[in-house]
Design an enzyme around this catalytic site. Sequence first.
Site, short mmCIF file in Angstrom:
data_model
loop_
_atom_site.label_atom_id
_atom_site.label_comp_id
_atom_site.label_asym_id
_atom_site.label_seq_id
_atom_site.Cartn_x
_atom_site.Cartn_y
_atom_site.Cartn_z
N LYS A 172 57.08 15.42 -9.89
CA LYS A 172 57.36 16.71 -10.49
C LYS A 172 56.22 17.03 -11.46
O LYS A 172 56.17 16.48 -12.57
CB LYS A 172 58.69 16.73 -11.24
CG LYS A 172 59.15 18.14 -11.58
CD LYS A 172 60.01 18.20 -12.84
CE LYS A 172 59.19 18.00 -14.05
NZ LYS A 172 58.16 19.10 -14.22
N GLU A 247 54.02 7.10 -20.86
CA GLU A 247 52.78 7.38 -21.60
C GLU A 247 53.08 8.59 -22.47
O GLU A 247 53.16 9.72 -21.97
CB GLU A 247 51.65 7.69 -20.62
CG GLU A 247 51.25 6.51 -19.76
CD GLU A 247 50.59 5.41 -20.56
OE1 GLU A 247 50.40 4.31 -20.03
OE2 GLU A 247 50.26 5.65 -21.75
N CYS A 281 46.55 13.36 -25.59
CA CYS A 281 47.36 12.45 -26.40
C CYS A 281 46.49 11.43 -27.12
O CYS A 281 46.98 10.72 -27.99
CB CYS A 281 48.34 11.73 -25.51
SG CYS A 281 47.47 10.95 -24.18
N GLU A 380 51.87 15.25 -34.42
CA GLU A 380 50.84 15.50 -33.41
C GLU A 380 50.48 16.99 -33.38
O GLU A 380 51.36 17.84 -33.34
CB GLU A 380 51.41 15.09 -32.06
CG GLU A 380 50.45 15.11 -30.93
CD GLU A 380 51.12 14.56 -29.68
OE1 GLU A 380 52.26 14.93 -29.41
OE2 GLU A 380 50.49 13.74 -29.00
N1 LIG Z 1 50.42 9.29 -23.63
C1 LIG Z 1 49.87 10.11 -22.74
O1 LIG Z 1 49.11 9.73 -21.85
C2 LIG Z 1 50.18 11.58 -22.81
C3 LIG Z 1 51.13 12.13 -23.67
N2 LIG Z 1 51.36 13.50 -23.68
C4 LIG Z 1 52.25 14.10 -24.68
O2 LIG Z 1 53.07 15.16 -24.07
C5 LIG Z 1 53.09 16.30 -24.92
C6 LIG Z 1 52.43 17.48 -24.27
O3 LIG Z 1 52.72 17.52 -22.92
P1 LIG Z 1 54.01 18.35 -22.39
O4 LIG Z 1 53.82 18.58 -20.94
O5 LIG Z 1 54.32 19.52 -23.27
O6 LIG Z 1 55.17 17.30 -22.57
P2 LIG Z 1 56.67 17.47 -22.09
O7 LIG Z 1 57.25 16.16 -22.45
O8 LIG Z 1 57.36 18.69 -22.56
O9 LIG Z 1 56.59 17.63 -20.49
C7 LIG Z 1 56.01 16.63 -19.73
C8 LIG Z 1 56.59 16.72 -18.33
O10 LIG Z 1 57.97 16.42 -18.42
C9 LIG Z 1 58.74 17.44 -17.81
N3 LIG Z 1 60.03 17.49 -18.47
C10 LIG Z 1 60.37 18.10 -19.62
N4 LIG Z 1 61.68 17.90 -19.89
C11 LIG Z 1 62.18 17.13 -18.87
C12 LIG Z 1 63.45 16.58 -18.53
N5 LIG Z 1 64.50 16.77 -19.33
N6 LIG Z 1 63.60 15.86 -17.39
C13 LIG Z 1 62.54 15.66 -16.58
N7 LIG Z 1 61.30 16.15 -16.82
C14 LIG Z 1 61.14 16.88 -17.95
C15 LIG Z 1 57.90 18.69 -17.96
O11 LIG Z 1 58.27 19.65 -16.99
C16 LIG Z 1 56.52 18.12 -17.69
O12 LIG Z 1 56.33 18.00 -16.31
C17 LIG Z 1 52.39 15.90 -26.17
O13 LIG Z 1 53.29 15.31 -27.07
C18 LIG Z 1 51.41 14.81 -25.71
O14 LIG Z 1 50.99 13.92 -26.69
C19 LIG Z 1 50.74 14.35 -22.83
C20 LIG Z 1 49.80 13.84 -21.96
C21 LIG Z 1 49.44 12.44 -21.91
O1 LIG Z 2 47.18 12.98 -20.94
C1 LIG Z 2 46.26 12.68 -21.66
O2 LIG Z 2 46.09 13.10 -22.79
C2 LIG Z 2 45.29 11.73 -21.04
O3 LIG Z 2 45.96 10.51 -20.80
C3 LIG Z 2 44.10 11.51 -21.92
S1 LIG Z 2 42.80 10.80 -21.02
O4 LIG Z 2 43.32 9.79 -20.08
O5 LIG Z 2 42.14 11.92 -20.28
O6 LIG Z 2 41.93 10.21 -22.05
#
Ligand SMILES: NC(=O)C1=CN([C@@H]2O[C@H](COP(=O)(O)OP(=O)(O)OC[C@H]3O[C@@H](n4cnc5c(N)ncnc54)[C@H](O)[C@@H]3O)[C@@H](O)[C@H]2O)C=CC1
Ligand SMILES: O=C(O)[C@H](O)CS(=O)(=O)O
Length: 476
Positions: A172, A247, A281, A380
């Site tokens: 998804k 992640e 992130c 964040e």
């Molecule tokens: N640690 C890492 O590698 C990463 C962490 N992030 C974190 O995610 C946030 C930003 O990304 P967003 O997409 O806004 O995060 P989000 O958590 O709102 O959404 C991420 C995914 O989860 C889905 N989702 C949301 N609610 C859900 C539910 N109840 N059940 C199933 N799926 C659901 C969304 O449709 C999307 O596909 C920031 O906090 C960022 O730090 C983002 C990218 C990488």
């Molecule tokens: O979702 C993200 O923020 C990525 O994991 C960061 S990276 O892998 O492109 O550094």
Amino acid sequence: MNKQGKLRIGSSWRDTNEHMEVRNPANGERIGHIAQATEADAQAAVDAAYQAFSKWSALPANERSTLLLKWHALIAEHREELAEIMTLEQGKPLQEAAGEIDYANSFIQWYAEEGKRVYGETIPASSANKRIWVTKQPVGVAALITPWNFPASMITRKAAPALAAGCTVVIKPSEETPFTALRLAELAEEAGIPAGVINIVTGVPGEIGGVWQRDARVRKLSFTGSTRIGKELMKGAADTMKKLSLELGGHAPFIVTEHADLRKAVDGMIASKFRNGGQTCVCTNRIYVHESVADRFVQLAADKVAELKVGNGLDEETDIGPLINAAAVDKVLAQIEDARSKGARVLVGGERVTDLGNGHFVQPTLLADVTDDMVCMSEETFGPLAPVTTFRTIDEAIERANGSPYGLAAYVFTEQISEAVQIAERLEFGIIGLNDPLPSTAQAPFGGFKESGVGREGGRYGIEEYLEVKYISLGL
Ligand SMILES: NC(=O)C1=CN([C@@H]2O[C@H](COP(=O)(O)OP(=O)(O)OC[C@H]3O[C@@H](n4cnc5c(N)ncnc54)[C@H](O)[C@@H]3O)[C@@H](O)[C@H]2O)C=CC1
Ligand SMILES: O=C(O)[C@H](O)CS(=O)(=O)O
């Protein structure tokens, strides 16, 4: 453009009665729509993946590898097309998007090879009439849920190890950036990856996620996104004891000691902070500079931040594209206002960009005189905001850096190796960039401590997440 996204379920590309609009964050224009899956559609995707699993997992690893490398070749061939789709739906500058396609593809290349090295072991038994073998086998159907900020690499960082291990997947993508994922699935089909191995379902997140959580045939859940959602999914996965990779969010400290090469440190901060408009992130979120070099650092940083050009990602002059939506802009502006009201100095930027039509743009912003009570120092930001504070001693810098529920990435700039090693060993973060603002790479383990997540993606660690360990004891 009027793209129409369908669901990829088994061998079919399935439309639905309901649809969801997708808009370009640079101008608000409609890019197209995606199918809004019903719960039955989400269930059908698991059915297809479950049905495909026995044959896919029984293939020799080198045959799965060959198919992954064909997918890799097609992605490389369509690099520019994929990059343009990504910039249209996510907003990042075209050059960054193309770079992400390469990064995404590097996971497919790495795991096409790694899948051939899923080794077991024999262990000397404690009695002559026993033999001990340890083997590894794919966990089964894996559900992959990915965010909007890296629409390609967050798909392949999960799907590549999963497929290489012999798993089949239901994916998804974010409803904000679905077209990159759908195009990748079309190329996988063209590469000859069998129907049912990769299934893509778009629609209302909670509905799709709920179906997959309840289905015991889904043995693995890999999620990248916010810590808030990650915690919800972790709770839901307990009912059927799914294996988990999470992640999640980060809040990276960027430490500049008195022994740093300041020009190198400023360039590193710019790279780490402003990549993807600050929407990663692992972006620097808080900058700690030794008080003896702070004025010089801030002066150099202000010159560099002021040069960053905001605009549409399709414009090759653009350094900073739009944020993903209006809420993201409001969040960054609120953090700037909070800091300003508590005494921070805005050296560069600080405002919404209003002369670029209906896009979601914020000026790249540099703050000085920041204090730990300001929201940007604990929550964040996920935007182009660089807050600078000072410290007196290394112990103080480490204590403040570790004083966060997050533990994903941290950065240290110093030219003293012994100082670098001592700080790196004491920081409570899963990824440490020592004079390196961009550590992410396919061969290394990516993941965090504390509330930044569970598990690792990348390198030999990443494929273990899709394998079960089986111990066979033979009595002679
Ligand atoms: N640690 C890492 O590698 C990463 C962490 N992030 C974190 O995610 C946030 C930003 O990304 P967003 O997409 O806004 O995060 P989000 O958590 O709102 O959404 C991420 C995914 O989860 C889905 N989702 C949301 N609610 C859900 C539910 N109840 N059940 C199933 N799926 C659901 C969304 O449709 C999307 O596909 C920031 O906090 C960022 O730090 C983002 C990218 C990488
Ligand atoms: O979702 C993200 O923020 C990525 O994991 C960061 S990276 O892998 O492109 O550094």
